[in-house]
Design an enzyme around this catalytic site. Structure first.
Site, PDB file in Angstrom:
ATOM      1  N   LYS A 418       0.819  -1.216   0.000  1.00  0.00           N
ATOM      2  CA  LYS A 418       0.000   0.000   0.000  1.00  0.00           C
ATOM      3  C   LYS A 418       0.855   1.269   0.000  1.00  0.00           C
ATOM      4  CE  LYS A 418      -3.892  -2.296   2.217  1.00  0.00           C
ATOM      5  NZ  LYS A 418      -3.324  -3.652   2.030  1.00  0.00           N
ATOM      6  N   LYS A 430       3.608   4.642   5.466  1.00  0.00           N
ATOM      7  CA  LYS A 430       4.623   3.601   5.324  1.00  0.00           C
ATOM      8  C   LYS A 430       5.634   3.962   4.230  1.00  0.00           C
ATOM      9  CE  LYS A 430       4.719   0.102   7.274  1.00  0.00           C
ATOM     10  NZ  LYS A 430       5.410  -0.239   8.538  1.00  0.00           N
ATOM     11  N   ASN A 456      -1.100  -8.544   1.568  1.00  0.00           N
ATOM     12  CA  ASN A 456      -1.860  -9.073   2.697  1.00  0.00           C
ATOM     13  C   ASN A 456      -1.340 -10.447   3.103  1.00  0.00           C
ATOM     14  OD1 ASN A 456      -4.334  -7.065   2.737  1.00  0.00           O
ATOM     15  ND2 ASN A 456      -3.974  -7.589   0.607  1.00  0.00           N
ATOM     16  N   GLY A 459      -4.722 -14.415   7.824  1.00  0.00           N
ATOM     17  CA  GLY A 459      -4.836 -14.596   9.263  1.00  0.00           C
ATOM     18  C   GLY A 459      -4.309 -13.455  10.088  1.00  0.00           C
ATOM     19  N   SER A 460      -3.757 -12.417   9.441  1.00  0.00           N
ATOM     20  CA  SER A 460      -3.246 -11.292  10.224  1.00  0.00           C
ATOM     21  C   SER A 460      -4.410 -10.491  10.787  1.00  0.00           C
ATOM     22  CB  SER A 460      -2.372 -10.388   9.357  1.00  0.00           C
ATOM     23  OG  SER A 460      -3.154  -9.752   8.365  1.00  0.00           O
ATOM     24  N   SER A 461      -4.113  -9.706  11.831  1.00  0.00           N
ATOM     25  CA  SER A 461      -5.163  -8.871  12.407  1.00  0.00           C
ATOM     26  C   SER A 461      -5.638  -7.866  11.362  1.00  0.00           C
ATOM     27  CB  SER A 461      -4.623  -8.132  13.633  1.00  0.00           C
ATOM     28  OG  SER A 461      -3.491  -7.359  13.292  1.00  0.00           O
ATOM     29  N   THR A 481     -16.371  -5.303  -0.668  1.00  0.00           N
ATOM     30  CA  THR A 481     -16.530  -3.904  -1.032  1.00  0.00           C
ATOM     31  C   THR A 481     -16.864  -3.699  -2.504  1.00  0.00           C
ATOM     32  OG1 THR A 481     -14.147  -3.700  -1.355  1.00  0.00           O
ATOM     33  CG2 THR A 481     -15.011  -3.097   0.807  1.00  0.00           C
ATOM     34  N   GLU A 551      -9.336   3.056  -0.218  1.00  0.00           N
ATOM     35  CA  GLU A 551      -9.173   1.698  -0.718  1.00  0.00           C
ATOM     36  C   GLU A 551      -9.070   1.690  -2.238  1.00  0.00           C
ATOM     37  OE1 GLU A 551     -10.970  -2.460   0.833  1.00  0.00           O
ATOM     38  OE2 GLU A 551     -12.443  -1.021   0.138  1.00  0.00           O
TER      39      GLU A 551
END
Length: 623
Positions: A418, A430, A456, A459-461, A481, A551
């Site tokens: 991103k 970032k 991505n 399973g990450s938060s 979305t 997004e």
């Protein structure tokens, strides 16, 4: 050795040893008598019957001593195997030489037929070996078992080593009855594996499932490529049968689990990729015996980095984490699973220069993996915009400067896709953190700064996967979305391994880009999860809610002005960027970041001055 065995097992062991010894003594008696019967066609003359009785004590006594010498009673009949049969054969052969020798010394074997001496060890081997393997076959369920009558029929996909191991384990399992195997190797068609027939290729699963009334298929292909396993799972889903799978061979060989621990197919099995080939020697040089610090150690990426690092035996592993619960969780995990590893749990914010200084001064880390970040795009887009910038940029600069002051050898920043042509505050922050690290690299000849970008992780938060699971459990709908939105996905262990590899390969100032594979449509992801959960889209529908603030429809791993260079690892490339920054640039950035509070609109406008490619989102925030 027996003294170390818990008391509750001693009686069981001694009883089993005594029973096995008595069995083999009886087998020796039976073999010696039967050898005489066979020699004389079951009509033994009186002279030889007397000889048989007189020599029986000596022969059986000698054979018992030989059995003990060869350790025949240290094995477990339940798991009798070829090595056990080999020991029995050697014992029988040894006794076949020892017994005649003793008998010859006693009375020159005048009344012992020579054929008896040949038949006896053969019969002994058959009786002792046969009884052991008969017992194992009975315990394993290879003989007739009433339990199998009520078992659920199942087809195994794959006919290799894993399938063979699975068949052995399932033979005594009352839950499953294997009715066939499927494998794409044409040479295996029609053959039998442990009594089960290979029915044909995987593509014929639907036909055989209907014919055999099978509702479950087990994918037993842990050594095959991810693509082959994914295809097998998709065939099972399309055939309308429940897809199950077995653990990876790495987990089986390491003792973490058994082949028979069948589980449902998860989305990770469909999206996973082939194992990363790590430079173990190089990573041992980087991590073994060194003090390593991981910021954000309690997060999904940070905690997996800690687990991967632990395998290389660092001198000390320092967890730096702002969340008390996350810090406690990772500490307790390591206390349990890595009891010999020296760990330190530091509760601290990456923006807290004093806490960082204390941690660096006390523990003197040589390698830093900076995973601490705010990364949830919608949450960081409005009210928390300045918090995202402060945490992701100012926090990175604080840790980086502490690393420089304490002559840390390597600093690895965990970045994101991103950051490329960002359309949200998180991505832009970032990207600015990457630029800050490159600027600091120009001022620091001793510390090597490396950034690693990837998409991505499953399973990450904040990942869509837990959200979809929760929605499916509630009966839907599953919310996406946009019908065309795509994302790159990677398993957390693979991402962590590649971060370690990039950290090793960096020379200073590079931005490494991970090979994320093919992008995945989020709508297709949702459909796969619905199907794997045993539902159809008629039962659980998908609703499209519209793009959220900041997004994109798709993520990029490289900015338009960048190119990449290959590395020795095919899953890692280096992004070549041209920007350079003077010391004044960093000083101005520090001044900007020093302000404690800023409104979101002002943050976005000023952020665009630092990151020109940042495109400010005009969509309203929807949380």
């Amino acid at each position: 050795m027996l003294g170390k065995v818990p008391q509750k097992y001693k009686q069981s062991l001694s009883w089993r040893t005594a029973a096995a010894t008595l069995h083999d003594i009886a087998a020796a008696v039976l073999a010696w008598v039967t050898a005489y019967w066979l020699r004389f066609n079951f009509d033994i003359p009186v002279q030889y019957a007397t000889s048989m009785t007189r020599t029986l004590f000596w022969v059986v006594g000698i054979q018992t001593i030989v059995f003990l010498a060869f350790g025949l009673y240290r094995g477990i009949w339940r798991f009798a195997s070829i090595p056990d049969l080999r020991r029995i054969g050697l014992a029988a052969a040894t006794s076949a030489l020892a017994a005649p020798t003793v008998l010859f010394m006693l009375d020159r074997m005048e009344d012992v037929p020579r054929s008896v001496l040949v038949l006896d060890p053969i019969l002994l081997l058959l009786i002792m070996g046969g009884s052991r393997f008969f017992y194992r076959a009975w315990k394993d369920g290879h003989l007739f078992s009433l339990q199998q009558l009520g078992a659920t029929p199942v087809i195994i996909l794959g006919a290799g080593a894993a399938a063979a191991a699975l068949l052995r384990d399932l033979a005594s399992d009352s839950r499953w009855r294997v009715v066939g195997l499927l494998d794409d190797d044409p040479a295996k068609a029609g053959l039998r594996l442990q009594g089960v027939t290979v029915l044909g290729p995987l593509a014929e699963l639907s036909r055989h499932a209907k014919r055999l009334a099978v509702e479950n298929a087990i994918v037993a292909m842990p050594s095959r490529t991810v693509g082959e396993r994914r295809r097998a799972m998709e065939i099972a889903v399309e055939a309308g049968v429940s897809a199950l799978t077995v653990p990876s061979m790495a987990d089986v060989l390491s003792g973490k689990t058994a082949v028979s621990q069948i589980r449902n197919v998860e989305l990770e099995d469909l999206l996973g990729r082939d194992q990363v080939q790590l430079d173990d020697a190089g990573l041992r040089g980087l991590l073994t015996g060194r003090v390593v610090m991981v910021t954000g150690a309690g997060g999904s990426i940070g905690s997996e980095l800690c687990r991967q690092i632990a395998a290389f035996s660092p001198a000390k592993l320092v967890f730096y984490e702002a969340s008390e619960f996350a810090l406690y969780s990772i500490e307790q995990e390591f206390v349990q699973h890595f009891p010999r590893l020296a760990i330190v749990a530091v509760a601290g914010d990456v923006k807290d220069a004093a806490t960082l200084e204390q941690a660096f001064s006390i523990h003197r880390p040589k390698v830093i993996f900076h995973a601490a970040a705010y990364k949830h795009v919608p949450l960081m887009e409005a009210d928390n915009a300045w918090a995202a910038v402060r945490n992701n940029v100012f926090g990175t600069a604080c840790v980086a400067r502490a690393a420089i002051r304490h002559e840390v050898e390597r600093f690895v920043l965990i970045s994101t896709d991103k950051a490329v042509n960002p359309t949200n505050v998180m991505g832009a922050s970032k990207r600015l953190a990457e630029l800050a690290c490159r600027a600091l690299q120009e001022q620091s000849p001793l510390t090597c700064f490396v950034s690693v970008r990837f998409g991505n992780v499953l399973g990450s938060s904040g990942s869509v996967i837990p959200k979809f699971r929760e929605q499916i459990e509630k009966g839907g709908p599953v919310t996406v979305t946009h019908p065309d939105i795509v994302r790159y996905f990677m398993l957390i262990p693979e991402a962590a391994q590649l971060v370690l590899q990039a950290g090793l390969m960096g020379k200073g100032g590079e931005i490494f880009v991970l090979d994320m594979g093919e992008p995945v449509k989020i709508a297709d992801l949702a459909r796969d999860m619905i199907r794997l959960s045993g539902f159809s889209e008629d039962e659980i529908c998908i609703e499209f809610t519209g793009l959220r603030p900041g997004e994109k429809l798709f993520e990029e791993l490289l900015a338009d002005s960048e190119t990449t260079l290959p590395t020795l690892n095919p899953k890692l490339r280096i992004a070549c960027a041209n920007e350079t920054h003077e010391a004044e640039w960093l000083a101005t950035l520090d001044t900007w970041l020093a302000v404690p509070v800023k409104p979101a609109d002002e943050v976005k406008q000023e952020l665009k001055q630092w990151v020109p490619e940042y495109m400010v989102s005009t969509r309203p925030a929807i949380l």
